[in-house]
Write an enzyme that holds these catalytic residues in place. Sequence first.
Site, PDB file in Angstrom:
ATOM      1  N   GLU A  51      -2.008   4.592  -7.700  1.00  0.00           N
ATOM      2  CA  GLU A  51      -1.538   5.521  -6.684  1.00  0.00           C
ATOM      3  C   GLU A  51      -0.676   6.573  -7.364  1.00  0.00           C
ATOM      4  O   GLU A  51       0.235   6.245  -8.126  1.00  0.00           O
ATOM      5  CB  GLU A  51      -0.695   4.765  -5.639  1.00  0.00           C
ATOM      6  CG  GLU A  51      -0.451   5.541  -4.364  1.00  0.00           C
ATOM      7  CD  GLU A  51      -1.614   5.394  -3.368  1.00  0.00           C
ATOM      8  OE1 GLU A  51      -2.515   4.563  -3.604  1.00  0.00           O
ATOM      9  OE2 GLU A  51      -1.607   6.134  -2.368  1.00  0.00           O
ATOM     10  N   ARG A  89      -9.974   9.963  -5.480  1.00  0.00           N
ATOM     11  CA  ARG A  89     -10.825   8.793  -5.224  1.00  0.00           C
ATOM     12  C   ARG A  89     -12.264   9.199  -4.916  1.00  0.00           C
ATOM     13  O   ARG A  89     -13.154   8.369  -4.919  1.00  0.00           O
ATOM     14  CB  ARG A  89     -10.258   7.940  -4.109  1.00  0.00           C
ATOM     15  CG  ARG A  89     -10.230   8.621  -2.772  1.00  0.00           C
ATOM     16  CD  ARG A  89      -9.893   7.615  -1.714  1.00  0.00           C
ATOM     17  NE  ARG A  89     -10.838   7.803  -0.621  1.00  0.00           N
ATOM     18  CZ  ARG A  89     -10.726   7.260   0.554  1.00  0.00           C
ATOM     19  NH1 ARG A  89      -9.721   6.449   0.816  1.00  0.00           N
ATOM     20  NH2 ARG A  89     -11.605   7.485   1.505  1.00  0.00           N
ATOM     21  N   LYS A 127      -7.254  -3.563   3.945  1.00  0.00           N
ATOM     22  CA  LYS A 127      -5.982  -2.850   4.073  1.00  0.00           C
ATOM     23  C   LYS A 127      -5.405  -3.181   5.432  1.00  0.00           C
ATOM     24  O   LYS A 127      -6.110  -3.223   6.442  1.00  0.00           O
ATOM     25  CB  LYS A 127      -6.182  -1.344   3.900  1.00  0.00           C
ATOM     26  CG  LYS A 127      -7.202  -0.715   4.805  1.00  0.00           C
ATOM     27  CD  LYS A 127      -7.354   0.764   4.474  1.00  0.00           C
ATOM     28  CE  LYS A 127      -8.515   1.354   5.278  1.00  0.00           C
ATOM     29  NZ  LYS A 127      -8.869   2.706   4.856  1.00  0.00           N
ATOM     30  N   LYS A 166       0.876  -1.169   0.000  1.00  0.00           N
ATOM     31  CA  LYS A 166       0.000   0.000   0.000  1.00  0.00           C
ATOM     32  C   LYS A 166       0.910   1.215   0.000  1.00  0.00           C
ATOM     33  O   LYS A 166       1.637   1.464   0.961  1.00  0.00           O
ATOM     34  CB  LYS A 166      -0.873  -0.029   1.263  1.00  0.00           C
ATOM     35  CG  LYS A 166      -1.916   1.054   1.322  1.00  0.00           C
ATOM     36  CD  LYS A 166      -2.781   0.862   2.567  1.00  0.00           C
ATOM     37  CE  LYS A 166      -3.992   1.776   2.584  1.00  0.00           C
ATOM     38  NZ  LYS A 166      -3.761   3.130   2.102  1.00  0.00           N
TER      39      LYS A 166
END
Lengths: 336, 532
Positions: B272, B247, B395, B227
């Site tokens: 990302e 987002r 996550k 991440k």
Amino acid sequence: MRPRDLLRPRPEGLYCPPGDFFIDPVRPVERALITHGHSDHARAGHTKVLATQQTLDIMGLRYGEGFARQTQAIGPGETVDVNGVRVSFHNAGHVLGSAQILVEHGGMRIVASGDYKRQPDPTCAPFEVVACDVFITEATFGLPVFRHPPASEEIARLLRSATQFPERAHLVGAYALGKAQRVIKLIREGGYEAPIYLHGALQRLCEYYASQGIDLGDLQPATVENSRKGEFAGAIVIGTPSAFADRWARRFPDPVSAFASGWMRIRQRAKQRGVELPLIISDHSDWDELTATIIETGASEVWVTHGREEALVRWCELNGIAARPLHLVGYEDEGD
Amino acid sequence: MKRFAELLDRLVLTPSRNGKLKLLTDYFRVVEDPDRGLALAAITGDLSFASVKPAILRALIAERMDQILFGYSYDYVGDLAETVSLVWPQNKAEGSHELTLTETVAMLQRASRSDAPKVLATLLDQADVSSRFAIIKLVTSGLRIGVSARLAKQSLADLGGVDVSEIEEVWHGLTPPYLALFAWLEGRVPRPERVAAALFRPVMLAHPVGDNDLDKLDPADFAAEWKWDGIRVQVVAEGGVQRLYSRTGDDISGAFPDLLEAMNFEGVIDGELLVGNPFGKTGTFSDLQQRLNRKTVSPKMQSQFPVFVRAYDLLQLGSDDLRALTYVERRDVLGGFVTTLDPARFDVSRNVAFDDWNELEALRRMPPHPIIEGIMLKRLDSPYLAGRPKGPWFKWKRDPHTIDAVLMYAQRGHGKRSSYYSDYTFGVWTGAEGAEELVPVGKAYFGFTDEELRQIDKYVRDNTIERFGPVRSVRANRTQGLVLEVAFEGLNRSTRHKSGIAMRFPRISRLRWDKPAGEADRLETLADLLDK
């Protein structure tokens, strides 16, 4: 006779040398004339007090019956002679019993207005314009930004919010003398008939207003002893502004905090205090009322006290009226 | 206009999200077209008036009022829009027609540069105080009423009883006053078609890994990826139109012309956004912030802080919508697709190999790169779903940093917390031995239980040394003070704070009643972290 020979500031308050009395003194004196019952104007411990009957009653409620050695009541429009000085009281429209004091001597007329407003108020007699040479005006809201909307519109917003958020209690902060009763009366005039809940600090003054013929409807103490938390959902609760910052306020479900005050005109002030629903309701004159009143009195000279003196003095200069700030100490804004 | 003005007044002062949603939803329900659509556009920042500039206001008020009185007023209020709205001479004729928001907007949009002052003055003359404030807010930049575009969309979703992702899906094809949108939300017509090219697709989000979550899951069902600590973006190139979305669906293309130039393909990538380049150094989140929230960006900025996208997923390729395919299938297409793109601007987020949760846990604790903030777990068979479905994606963040800080100031909260001191400013020690003083390093207002809140509130009330309005200064010295363990995700440099640092996502993780204030951390501890 010069105006300052008739009234002048002293550390105790505004003093009249020929009459040997003070108006709204902040320290105990021999003879005091009191405009109204707010605690920064009406203090305990004077020897002799001259005021309206309602102001005397209110002082008795707040300080106990022994608040002065000797009291004398005077009605609106009545004149008395104090050591050769003519003194009369005239409605100020500020709170129940509030009066302006006209002092006359040697052809000079000075009006000490105390605190006053011009908006209609169902809980006290309306302001009366008194012609004078010198007008002593308050300046609590003496800035052009302060313009109070009609109080009934503000109350309408409160009632709309109470309908829109029926699961939340609406806590309305209002000063104990005058504002609280006016807000309650306006809520009743807005058609709201359910019980209104009161913080304990308001109870006696509300009862006193009722005894003076001002019907405030069904008032209940906002105690949790007899009711569970959920029961305040949708209710309107009136308390002193400080009460809502206190632990006392925890008994209410997800409260909407409202505050009835002229200061609520400024968003940042509302925001700082965590007020969600500011109600711009004041017992003091706004800028337009202050300037209109100065003109109506026909005064050739204006003394400006407690508040924002500089802006009002500037306005008088621009309008060709002699004006000066009158630096009196000890007045706060309890009344708003 | 009055209703819009009242809505703004209430939104500004309503702290709770639910309260704001209710105010918005009720407004959209009650107010008719096209007023409500224009209000929506004003809130989402989609209204602008080319000829009306804020400088006009000062000139207008100077013609109408003594400058000394205006000066006193402005000093007192502190906000130009609000001051002007309050001091503007009352000219409204009794019973005169009150302009609607639609009429107001139309007049402002029609105004030419030369008649703009007159138009604005006329509008202000006809309005009351609240409406004047609303008009001035409309014509000066941004309403700043604490309502994001996202929140406005959520209120629309509440109005229509649909998921917010459905609103986002159609949003970028719509223009004010959004007649088709409201008609659909009220069930009068079917959902608007996506007509314009390069629209935003609602993104798929992950749940945090909770206690014992992993025990119930089979590692063989999941893929892992790092991440990365940038910002999640959607890269859309469609029909010759290129767009970069955050987002939440905000169009941030304007700040990234360098990236847009490299988007010479037809497709939609989820990835990302990072500073640097895929084969060299990856910049920190602070570096990335240099590029965010800008309308335009200089060539120097572009070369100093170049950006690239690390691709996580592929939602569309050419005319094929891939969202219904499984993760494995989409990743397969993604791998081949990214090799056709500019390697300085795009690469693929690689999978992290692991056999069991313990092994992955070890990797999570020791990530190979400082810009990694944890691990993503994605079910191999999961389609790309809008929103935050429970189950397919998780996550698993790196453990937060913690420091021990001393409570310095407490502020009363809002709404339910209005009688509690619930917002805490805390500091750490700085200065030479024997002359230590506390310097504030952050502010936090959650992370504690209701019971702990009661305890801190009592502590604050019992240890107040000064009050400033709703804020209390709390006793804090070497021997007395409440130590708070504060958890946070990272640090940025800040010129705004005395300490020179700003914390990301700080929260109270523990109350250290046991710890003497003098043993709380020093500023150097944080400075070391910043340098890493």
